[in-house]
Write a protein that holds these residues in place. Structure first.
Motif, PDB file in Angstrom:
ATOM      1  N   TYR A 115      -1.555  12.058  19.339  1.00  0.00           N
ATOM      2  CA  TYR A 115      -2.163  11.355  18.205  1.00  0.00           C
ATOM      3  C   TYR A 115      -1.121  11.099  17.124  1.00  0.00           C
ATOM      4  CZ  TYR A 115      -2.649  15.680  15.383  1.00  0.00           C
ATOM      5  OH  TYR A 115      -2.429  16.829  14.660  1.00  0.00           O
ATOM      6  N   SER A 116      -1.458  10.192  16.237  1.00  0.00           N
ATOM      7  CA  SER A 116      -0.580   9.831  15.128  1.00  0.00           C
ATOM      8  C   SER A 116      -1.417   9.663  13.871  1.00  0.00           C
ATOM      9  CB  SER A 116       0.172   8.536  15.428  1.00  0.00           C
ATOM     10  OG  SER A 116       1.029   8.706  16.545  1.00  0.00           O
ATOM     11  N   VAL A 117      -0.775   9.879  12.733  1.00  0.00           N
ATOM     12  CA  VAL A 117      -1.462   9.801  11.447  1.00  0.00           C
ATOM     13  C   VAL A 117      -0.676   8.914  10.500  1.00  0.00           C
ATOM     14  CG1 VAL A 117      -2.392  11.092   9.491  1.00  0.00           C
ATOM     15  CG2 VAL A 117      -2.357  12.143  11.767  1.00  0.00           C
ATOM     16  N   ALA A 118      -1.334   7.937   9.906  1.00  0.00           N
ATOM     17  CA  ALA A 118      -0.725   7.069   8.894  1.00  0.00           C
ATOM     18  C   ALA A 118      -1.394   7.348   7.549  1.00  0.00           C
ATOM     19  CB  ALA A 118      -0.895   5.599   9.270  1.00  0.00           C
ATOM     20  N   ASN A 119      -0.620   7.815   6.593  1.00  0.00           N
ATOM     21  CA  ASN A 119      -1.106   8.044   5.227  1.00  0.00           C
ATOM     22  C   ASN A 119      -0.464   7.040   4.289  1.00  0.00           C
ATOM     23  OD1 ASN A 119      -0.569  11.291   6.225  1.00  0.00           O
ATOM     24  ND2 ASN A 119      -2.628  10.633   5.723  1.00  0.00           N
ATOM     25  N   ILE A 120      -1.283   6.354   3.503  1.00  0.00           N
ATOM     26  CA  ILE A 120      -0.792   5.459   2.455  1.00  0.00           C
ATOM     27  C   ILE A 120      -1.496   5.886   1.179  1.00  0.00           C
ATOM     28  CG2 ILE A 120      -0.403   3.079   1.714  1.00  0.00           C
ATOM     29  CD1 ILE A 120      -1.646   3.717   5.244  1.00  0.00           C
ATOM     30  N   ARG A 121      -0.808   6.646   0.360  1.00  0.00           N
ATOM     31  CA  ARG A 121      -1.396   7.234  -0.846  1.00  0.00           C
ATOM     32  C   ARG A 121      -0.701   6.633  -2.050  1.00  0.00           C
ATOM     33  NH1 ARG A 121      -0.918  13.100   2.166  1.00  0.00           N
ATOM     34  NH2 ARG A 121      -2.946  13.026   3.218  1.00  0.00           N
ATOM     35  N   TRP A 122      -1.244   5.504  -2.493  1.00  0.00           N
ATOM     36  CA  TRP A 122      -0.592   4.706  -3.521  1.00  0.00           C
ATOM     37  C   TRP A 122      -1.490   4.542  -4.742  1.00  0.00           C
ATOM     38  CZ3 TRP A 122       1.923  -0.010  -0.567  1.00  0.00           C
ATOM     39  CH2 TRP A 122       3.050   0.454   0.134  1.00  0.00           C
ATOM     40  N   ASN A 123      -0.901   3.927  -5.759  1.00  0.00           N
ATOM     41  CA  ASN A 123      -1.621   3.591  -6.989  1.00  0.00           C
ATOM     42  C   ASN A 123      -1.495   2.097  -7.260  1.00  0.00           C
ATOM     43  OD1 ASN A 123      -1.159   2.932 -10.092  1.00  0.00           O
ATOM     44  ND2 ASN A 123      -2.632   4.622  -9.974  1.00  0.00           N
ATOM     45  N   ILE A 168      -1.348  -2.249   5.330  1.00  0.00           N
ATOM     46  CA  ILE A 168      -1.192  -2.860   6.646  1.00  0.00           C
ATOM     47  C   ILE A 168       0.151  -2.550   7.294  1.00  0.00           C
ATOM     48  CG2 ILE A 168      -0.310  -5.077   5.786  1.00  0.00           C
ATOM     49  CD1 ILE A 168      -2.120  -6.392   7.974  1.00  0.00           C
ATOM     50  N   HIS A 169       1.201  -2.324   6.498  1.00  0.00           N
ATOM     51  CA  HIS A 169       2.513  -2.024   7.089  1.00  0.00           C
ATOM     52  C   HIS A 169       2.463  -0.736   7.917  1.00  0.00           C
ATOM     53  CE1 HIS A 169       4.883  -5.214   5.388  1.00  0.00           C
ATOM     54  NE2 HIS A 169       4.543  -4.898   4.154  1.00  0.00           N
ATOM     55  N   ASN A 170       1.909   0.309   7.323  1.00  0.00           N
ATOM     56  CA  ASN A 170       1.871   1.581   8.042  1.00  0.00           C
ATOM     57  C   ASN A 170       0.850   1.563   9.171  1.00  0.00           C
ATOM     58  OD1 ASN A 170       3.059   4.069   8.411  1.00  0.00           O
ATOM     59  ND2 ASN A 170       1.979   5.086   6.754  1.00  0.00           N
ATOM     60  N   ILE A 171      -0.215   0.808   8.980  1.00  0.00           N
ATOM     61  CA  ILE A 171      -1.184   0.623  10.062  1.00  0.00           C
ATOM     62  C   ILE A 171      -0.511  -0.055  11.253  1.00  0.00           C
ATOM     63  CG2 ILE A 171      -3.233  -0.712  10.735  1.00  0.00           C
ATOM     64  CD1 ILE A 171      -4.357  -0.043   7.912  1.00  0.00           C
ATOM     65  N   GLU A 217       3.985   7.498   1.423  1.00  0.00           N
ATOM     66  CA  GLU A 217       3.594   6.748   2.614  1.00  0.00           C
ATOM     67  C   GLU A 217       4.258   7.444   3.791  1.00  0.00           C
ATOM     68  OE1 GLU A 217       3.488   2.225   4.481  1.00  0.00           O
ATOM     69  OE2 GLU A 217       4.889   2.670   2.877  1.00  0.00           O
ATOM     70  N   THR A 218       3.469   7.997   4.687  1.00  0.00           N
ATOM     71  CA  THR A 218       4.026   8.777   5.782  1.00  0.00           C
ATOM     72  C   THR A 218       3.417   8.361   7.116  1.00  0.00           C
ATOM     73  OG1 THR A 218       2.366  10.534   5.541  1.00  0.00           O
ATOM     74  CG2 THR A 218       4.416  10.800   4.320  1.00  0.00           C
ATOM     75  N   LEU A 219       4.212   8.562   8.155  1.00  0.00           N
ATOM     76  CA  LEU A 219       3.756   8.347   9.524  1.00  0.00           C
ATOM     77  C   LEU A 219       4.146   9.576  10.328  1.00  0.00           C
ATOM     78  CD1 LEU A 219       2.582   6.307  11.649  1.00  0.00           C
ATOM     79  CD2 LEU A 219       4.961   5.708  12.155  1.00  0.00           C
ATOM     80  N   CYS A 220       3.161  10.245  10.925  1.00  0.00           N
ATOM     81  CA  CYS A 220       3.403  11.429  11.741  1.00  0.00           C
ATOM     82  C   CYS A 220       3.020  11.130  13.183  1.00  0.00           C
ATOM     83  CB  CYS A 220       2.588  12.615  11.237  1.00  0.00           C
ATOM     84  SG  CYS A 220       3.044  13.176   9.581  1.00  0.00           S
TER      85      CYS A 220
END
Length: 360
Positions: free
Chosen positions: A149-157, A184-187, A246-249
């Motif tokens: 599995y993979s996780v995309a977090n985009i935690r922005w303001n 959409i970039h991290n997605i 913004e992270t991708l695991c």
């Protein structure tokens, strides 16, 4: 070899990255287009473009200029119409994200580009980040084993001032919402790393802190992929009071990788079974520190597109890639509205389908 003639349509926030990439790739910048003449004049001065043909109507520009390549950096809802007008003139196009705001528009662009034998590239430029490239090599070589599995977090303001800068921001018809515009970039990276074939998504979306916009400011999704893996997306513009991360695991049976930084451009964790590389060594060699969240990817994206045109091959990021990302996000919205898992592919979906989602 004669330089390719290039024009930019749209002189807003991201246009500087396009003009810089065009200059870095030695394109002949022949024309520029925007409905605001001041915006054009500003870019001409900042990039020392000298005498340049200026247009407030892109159709007039397409009629008068002999162009090889056009970049489209307008509000998202206009991308499809402009791209199709360029394609039907036989002009190659680079389209800013999101590619379109509907699956039918995306499908039409794909079909017409084949008919008119032109190349279409979509600006998911983070794929060219050095940290992402070395990670992609690990995935393609099966160094991580089975992708679990993979996780995309985009935690922005994005605050009120951001949305006040342009009336189209936050609208369903021209912006598409936080997932479509900011996340959409991290997605795209999540889908790409997991094989692109999504079979099912279950999601929640909401508008929690931005009552002055139409669309969502939070999206949470659980994803099933055709390869048996899973994904998690957390995207928001509600973080107090500035961009957080913004992270991708990526989690495989034989490896774990975490990419972070301003625009997923820094290796933060690397543990791969048969690799002698340390996270620290890879961080030092492949991490970048861009001045903003747009990163450094536009220049290599342009370089790839020029090579695709010259050598008549598919661009590294093509129209199908653009469609994959927007189809996934539309499925997220559909799931959130219907309160159930949604199977992919989906057809005839558009952001405007959700126009009354958060009406008070």
């Amino acid at each position: 070899m004669q330089k390719l003639k290039y024009a930019l349509i749209g002189c807003g926030r991201i246009s500087k990255n396009h003009l810089s990439a065009a200059q870095n790739n030695d394109l002949d910048i022949a024309a520029i287009c925007d409905i605001l003449t001041d915006a054009m004049d500003d870019k001409i001065a900042k990039f020392d473009l000298g005498y340049l043909h200026k247009y407030t109507d892109h159709n007039e520009m397409l009629e008068k200029e002999a162009l090889d390549l056009v970049a489209i950096a307008t509000e998202s809802g206009s991308h499809a119409e402009i791209a199709l007008n360029c394609i039907r003139k036989g002009i190659h196009v680079i389209v800013e994200k999101p590619f379109t705001l509907s699956t039918s528009d995306a499908e039409e662009i794909i079909s017409e580009s084949k008919k008119y034998n032109v190349k279409v590239s979509v600006c998911h430029q983070n794929r060219f980040n050095k940290a992402i490239q070395v990670t992609r090599n690990a995935v393609e070589s099966n160094a991580l084993g089975k992708m679990l599995y993979s996780v995309a977090n985009i935690r922005w303001n994005r605050d009120h001032d951001y949305f006040k800068q342009a009336s189209w921001r936050g609208t369903w018809a021209q912006d598409g919402g936080a997932l479509m515009n900011q996340c959409i970039h991290n997605i795209d990276l999540l889908l790409w790393m997991m094989g692109n074939k999504v079979t099912e998504v279950f999601a929640y979306t909401n508008r929690l802190t931005h009552p002055y916009i139409e669309a969502e400011d939070l999206g949470l999704a659980v994803v099933k992929f055709a390869n048996g893996g899973y994904g998690i997306v957390e995207g928001t513009v509600n973080v107090y009071d500035s961009n957080f991360e913004e992270t991708l695991c990526l989690f495989g049976s034989e490896g774990t990788i975490k990419i972070g930084g301003k625009s997923v451009n820094a290796i933060e964790h690397w543990k791969v079974k048969d690799s002698d590389e340390s996270a620290e060594s890879l961080h030092n060699r492949f991490s970048e520190d861009p001045p903003d969240v747009y990163g450094f990817g536009h220049t290599p994206l342009y370089k790839d597109m020029l090579d695709a045109i010259i050598n008549n091959r598919k661009p590294y990021i093509d129209a199908v890639d653009g469609k994959n990302a927007i189809e996934f996000i539309l499925a997220v919205h559909k799931s959130a509205v219907e309160g159930r898992p949604v199977n992919l592919p989906i057809t005839n979906a558009a952001t405007t389908d959700f126009a009354n989602r958060f009406c008070n």
